[in-house]
Design a protein around this motif. Sequence first.
Motif, PDB file in Angstrom:
ATOM      1  N   SER A  93       2.109   9.173 -14.729  1.00  0.00           N
ATOM      2  CA  SER A  93       0.785   9.602 -14.264  1.00  0.00           C
ATOM      3  C   SER A  93      -0.022   8.412 -13.763  1.00  0.00           C
ATOM      4  CB  SER A  93       0.035  10.311 -15.396  1.00  0.00           C
ATOM      5  OG  SER A  93       0.744  11.445 -15.842  1.00  0.00           O
ATOM      6  N   ILE A  94       0.063   7.284 -14.474  1.00  0.00           N
ATOM      7  CA  ILE A  94      -0.668   6.076 -14.040  1.00  0.00           C
ATOM      8  C   ILE A  94      -0.171   5.609 -12.681  1.00  0.00           C
ATOM      9  CG2 ILE A  94      -1.019   3.624 -14.549  1.00  0.00           C
ATOM     10  CD1 ILE A  94      -1.013   4.419 -17.532  1.00  0.00           C
ATOM     11  N   TRP A  95       1.158   5.615 -12.485  1.00  0.00           N
ATOM     12  CA  TRP A  95       1.663   5.191 -11.180  1.00  0.00           C
ATOM     13  C   TRP A  95       1.221   6.149 -10.070  1.00  0.00           C
ATOM     14  CZ3 TRP A  95       4.862   7.731  -7.728  1.00  0.00           C
ATOM     15  CH2 TRP A  95       5.163   7.003  -6.578  1.00  0.00           C
ATOM     16  N   MET A  96       1.272   7.444 -10.295  1.00  0.00           N
ATOM     17  CA  MET A  96       0.873   8.402  -9.258  1.00  0.00           C
ATOM     18  C   MET A  96      -0.609   8.244  -8.905  1.00  0.00           C
ATOM     19  SD  MET A  96       3.031  11.916  -9.972  1.00  0.00           S
ATOM     20  CE  MET A  96       2.598  12.071 -11.695  1.00  0.00           C
ATOM     21  N   VAL A  97      -1.444   8.008  -9.902  1.00  0.00           N
ATOM     22  CA  VAL A  97      -2.861   7.769  -9.618  1.00  0.00           C
ATOM     23  C   VAL A  97      -3.024   6.488  -8.806  1.00  0.00           C
ATOM     24  CG1 VAL A  97      -5.089   7.224 -10.674  1.00  0.00           C
ATOM     25  CG2 VAL A  97      -3.675   9.043 -11.632  1.00  0.00           C
ATOM     26  N   TYR A  98      -2.275   5.427  -9.148  1.00  0.00           N
ATOM     27  CA  TYR A  98      -2.313   4.173  -8.397  1.00  0.00           C
ATOM     28  C   TYR A  98      -1.877   4.396  -6.948  1.00  0.00           C
ATOM     29  CZ  TYR A  98      -0.683  -0.399  -6.765  1.00  0.00           C
ATOM     30  OH  TYR A  98      -0.452  -1.527  -6.015  1.00  0.00           O
ATOM     31  N   TYR A  99      -0.826   5.194  -6.763  1.00  0.00           N
ATOM     32  CA  TYR A  99      -0.345   5.455  -5.404  1.00  0.00           C
ATOM     33  C   TYR A  99      -1.392   6.199  -4.586  1.00  0.00           C
ATOM     34  CZ  TYR A  99       2.572   7.166  -1.585  1.00  0.00           C
ATOM     35  OH  TYR A  99       3.069   7.448  -0.335  1.00  0.00           O
ATOM     36  N   VAL A 100      -1.986   7.233  -5.174  1.00  0.00           N
ATOM     37  CA  VAL A 100      -2.954   8.055  -4.444  1.00  0.00           C
ATOM     38  C   VAL A 100      -4.210   7.248  -4.100  1.00  0.00           C
ATOM     39  CG1 VAL A 100      -4.473  10.056  -4.613  1.00  0.00           C
ATOM     40  CG2 VAL A 100      -2.112  10.223  -5.415  1.00  0.00           C
ATOM     41  N   ILE A 101      -4.683   6.433  -5.043  1.00  0.00           N
ATOM     42  CA  ILE A 101      -5.947   5.720  -4.850  1.00  0.00           C
ATOM     43  C   ILE A 101      -5.772   4.459  -4.010  1.00  0.00           C
ATOM     44  CG2 ILE A 101      -7.795   4.466  -6.052  1.00  0.00           C
ATOM     45  CD1 ILE A 101      -7.550   6.446  -8.323  1.00  0.00           C
ATOM     46  N   TYR A 102      -4.663   3.742  -4.217  1.00  0.00           N
ATOM     47  CA  TYR A 102      -4.536   2.423  -3.582  1.00  0.00           C
ATOM     48  C   TYR A 102      -3.457   2.382  -2.501  1.00  0.00           C
ATOM     49  CZ  TYR A 102      -3.892  -2.591  -2.998  1.00  0.00           C
ATOM     50  OH  TYR A 102      -3.786  -3.848  -2.464  1.00  0.00           O
ATOM     51  N   THR A 103      -2.204   2.682  -2.867  1.00  0.00           N
ATOM     52  CA  THR A 103      -1.104   2.495  -1.918  1.00  0.00           C
ATOM     53  C   THR A 103      -1.258   3.362  -0.681  1.00  0.00           C
ATOM     54  OG1 THR A 103       0.376   1.976  -3.755  1.00  0.00           O
ATOM     55  CG2 THR A 103       1.397   2.560  -1.655  1.00  0.00           C
ATOM     56  N   ALA A 104      -1.486   4.645  -0.865  1.00  0.00           N
ATOM     57  CA  ALA A 104      -1.540   5.565   0.281  1.00  0.00           C
ATOM     58  C   ALA A 104      -2.732   5.291   1.187  1.00  0.00           C
ATOM     59  CB  ALA A 104      -1.598   7.009  -0.212  1.00  0.00           C
ATOM     60  N   ARG A 105      -3.789   4.658   0.658  1.00  0.00           N
ATOM     61  CA  ARG A 105      -4.983   4.386   1.459  1.00  0.00           C
ATOM     62  C   ARG A 105      -4.961   3.018   2.115  1.00  0.00           C
ATOM     63  NH1 ARG A 105      -9.983   6.886  -2.182  1.00  0.00           N
ATOM     64  NH2 ARG A 105      -9.154   9.022  -2.303  1.00  0.00           N
ATOM     65  N   THR A 106      -3.945   2.215   1.818  1.00  0.00           N
ATOM     66  CA  THR A 106      -3.812   0.912   2.459  1.00  0.00           C
ATOM     67  C   THR A 106      -3.429   1.100   3.922  1.00  0.00           C
ATOM     68  OG1 THR A 106      -3.090  -0.026   0.349  1.00  0.00           O
ATOM     69  CG2 THR A 106      -2.670  -1.327   2.332  1.00  0.00           C
ATOM     70  N   GLU A 107      -3.994   0.254   4.775  1.00  0.00           N
ATOM     71  CA  GLU A 107      -3.733   0.380   6.205  1.00  0.00           C
ATOM     72  C   GLU A 107      -2.261   0.137   6.500  1.00  0.00           C
ATOM     73  OE1 GLU A 107      -5.423  -1.443  10.445  1.00  0.00           O
ATOM     74  OE2 GLU A 107      -6.085  -2.259   8.506  1.00  0.00           O
ATOM     75  N   ASN A 108      -1.688   1.008   7.320  1.00  0.00           N
ATOM     76  CA  ASN A 108      -0.281   0.948   7.738  1.00  0.00           C
ATOM     77  C   ASN A 108       0.698   1.183   6.587  1.00  0.00           C
ATOM     78  OD1 ASN A 108      -1.024   0.340  10.407  1.00  0.00           O
ATOM     79  ND2 ASN A 108      -1.110  -1.852   9.944  1.00  0.00           N
ATOM     80  N   ALA A 109       0.228   1.701   5.474  1.00  0.00           N
ATOM     81  CA  ALA A 109       1.151   1.999   4.368  1.00  0.00           C
ATOM     82  C   ALA A 109       1.982   3.239   4.665  1.00  0.00           C
ATOM     83  CB  ALA A 109       0.376   2.180   3.071  1.00  0.00           C
ATOM     84  N   VAL A 110       1.373   4.259   5.229  1.00  0.00           N
ATOM     85  CA  VAL A 110       2.070   5.498   5.566  1.00  0.00           C
ATOM     86  C   VAL A 110       1.857   5.763   7.054  1.00  0.00           C
ATOM     87  CG1 VAL A 110       2.374   7.938   5.050  1.00  0.00           C
ATOM     88  CG2 VAL A 110       1.677   6.377   3.230  1.00  0.00           C
ATOM     89  N   VAL A 111       2.754   5.215   7.856  1.00  0.00           N
ATOM     90  CA  VAL A 111       2.652   5.375   9.312  1.00  0.00           C
ATOM     91  C   VAL A 111       3.411   6.609   9.768  1.00  0.00           C
ATOM     92  CG1 VAL A 111       3.058   4.257  11.542  1.00  0.00           C
ATOM     93  CG2 VAL A 111       2.468   2.876   9.532  1.00  0.00           C
ATOM     94  N   TYR A 112       4.532   6.886   9.123  1.00  0.00           N
ATOM     95  CA  TYR A 112       5.406   7.987   9.534  1.00  0.00           C
ATOM     96  C   TYR A 112       5.415   9.081   8.474  1.00  0.00           C
ATOM     97  CZ  TYR A 112       7.127   4.304  12.629  1.00  0.00           C
ATOM     98  OH  TYR A 112       7.214   3.295  13.547  1.00  0.00           O
ATOM     99  N   LYS A 113       5.644  10.302   8.931  1.00  0.00           N
ATOM    100  CA  LYS A 113       5.768  11.468   8.063  1.00  0.00           C
ATOM    101  C   LYS A 113       7.102  12.157   8.358  1.00  0.00           C
ATOM    102  CE  LYS A 113       1.452  11.704   6.248  1.00  0.00           C
ATOM    103  NZ  LYS A 113       1.093  11.875   4.817  1.00  0.00           N
ATOM    104  N   ASP A 114       7.763  12.593   7.297  1.00  0.00           N
ATOM    105  CA  ASP A 114       8.994  13.361   7.445  1.00  0.00           C
ATOM    106  C   ASP A 114       8.624  14.843   7.520  1.00  0.00           C
ATOM    107  OD1 ASP A 114      11.465  14.503   7.417  1.00  0.00           O
ATOM    108  OD2 ASP A 114      12.111  13.657   5.504  1.00  0.00           O
ATOM    109  N   ASP A 115       8.738  15.421   8.715  1.00  0.00           N
ATOM    110  CA  ASP A 115       8.323  16.814   8.908  1.00  0.00           C
ATOM    111  C   ASP A 115       9.186  17.794   8.131  1.00  0.00           C
ATOM    112  OD1 ASP A 115       6.238  16.108  10.596  1.00  0.00           O
ATOM    113  OD2 ASP A 115       7.538  16.070  12.358  1.00  0.00           O
ATOM    114  N   HIS A 116      10.422  17.396   7.813  1.00  0.00           N
ATOM    115  CA  HIS A 116      11.313  18.298   7.092  1.00  0.00           C
ATOM    116  C   HIS A 116      11.045  18.302   5.588  1.00  0.00           C
ATOM    117  CE1 HIS A 116      13.855  19.125  10.586  1.00  0.00           C
ATOM    118  NE2 HIS A 116      13.777  17.842  10.871  1.00  0.00           N
TER     119      HIS A 116
END
Length: 572
Positions: A93-116
């Motif tokens: 849970s701590i890692w998922m909160v860290y990902y949602v708050i910090y990693t995913a909001r970092t610039e260029n962290a999530v450039v591509y999306k897998d549509d499938h």
Amino acid sequence: MTVKDRETEEVHLSNNINAVGQTESASEPDLNDSSTEVVRERSRNWGWMLSGIICVNILILGCALVSGSAYNNVKISTPDLQVFLIIILLLTSIWMVYYVIYTARTENAVVYKDDHAGPVWLRGGLVLFGLLSIIMDIFKIASYVGYLHCDSAVKVAFPVVQLVFILIQTYFLWVHAKDCVQLQRNISRCGLMLTLSTNLVLWMTNVTEESLHQTDLPDYPGNTTKLSGRHLYITKAGYGDDKCKCSHTSCSMFKEAYYYLYPFNIEYSLFASAMAYVMWKNVGRVAAEHGHHDIKFSLRDIFLGPVFGVLLVFTGLATFIVYEMEMKKDDHDADKKDQAVMMHFVMNIVIVTLMSVSSVIGCAIYRVDHREHVSEKNPTRSLDVGLLVGASLGQFIISYFSIVAMVATGAKGYLNGLNLAWSILMVIQLGLQNFFIIEGLHREPFHEVEPVAVVPNPYVLEPSKDLSIPEGPVMDTKPNPELTTHSHTPEHRHKLVWKRRVLKEVCVFLLLGNIILWIMPAFGARPQFDHDTETEFYKFNMWAAVVNIGLPFGIFYRMHSVASLFEVFLCS
């Protein structure tokens, strides 16, 4: 002349030196690029290896604790296992909160999306099962609170922590299931493997608890209440200590309630594990950017599949309810119980026979269907096929063990004959359905072909006209009606619609058939123990191990088939 020759030689020499220098400087970026790729490849391999080590260690430790806590003669109590589960739930849970708050909001962290990855129906199923799992945890809390005065508080803390974990994970997977993370790759890989292993340990725990009532031998040989252990399980699932009495009168009601919600919690853990695995495969992946056709859900022009499928579900539910009520009766009327088992066998034979016929029809349509096969490789499709084939092995194992037992004992009696027929038909149905689904998942979607308008060239005259004698203005020409448009002939369009309708009918019928085949074993149908030929042939401990290992995979196979058939339906 000599001086000029020397000057010419110096000019040529300097040009050669400059050319060599330019060549070397031009080659330097290539060397840098290749070295950068090597560093990236090493970093990726290191991240995969570390995350894999984390996953394997958690799974093995969890498997050891779950197995140890399942037996009374091993000194590993339920609170000991729940402390371990609380720790990994909090870390995940701590890692998922860290990902949602910090990693995913970092610039260029999530450039591509897998549509499938993470289609809406899969995420919708995750939300539905997550909601029912939350209700189960609430019932557990309400039941366990009544024992706080005489038992461990860990048994109350665990469902509270699990409830929070389900809320966080459901949001995390709903929003970020399609992410292809480009930054903090190693941290993301380790976090996703932690998520995967946590869900698998929860799955093992729930499957073990749900199966405990079938793993104890009867106390005396003449015992005819083969399902009495189910009532014992409901009593022992909470505490199993008669000295500890509940402080409120609703404990038994809550125990009954959360017992019937276990199948949904089991499916939730498997759904989350599959989605976490796809995210792990997509870390660092550069997804191809291509447009997807708008595929909509529609039941237009199909009738037979939904009608017969719904009829099959309601008939199966009716026979299942009668069967369960008869098995739970306290009286020991062997004839009535045999009649209930016979009814259950006959209903299952009818279901798998109709599903086998439908799968054959669908496979025949694929033989005359000339749609292209999907050439693009993606983790979601590979995982779907792998889970489909792997999960079906559980039901294959049970069926083949039953076939061997029935044939070896001569299949004497009508119940043994029905059991043999059901096992053989189940093997055939699984093989045909797997072929139909895998073939459908690897076909390109049907596309409506619109009529293509051909704009005539006004400057081109008809061949029959004499070019030397123009009739009227050059621009005043009428297009030939035969050249204006060209589209599919009515016969071709009729064949296209006919194939699509048949595939949709088959998909809907198989989908509903898999739902009823999921409901019956998920909510307690155990004909493998109500009919005792296999128990006597293999002995109880061995047969219980075969069923309790294979049946959870068979239950997951049915639910995974529903999701896969829905996708095949949309592509049709």
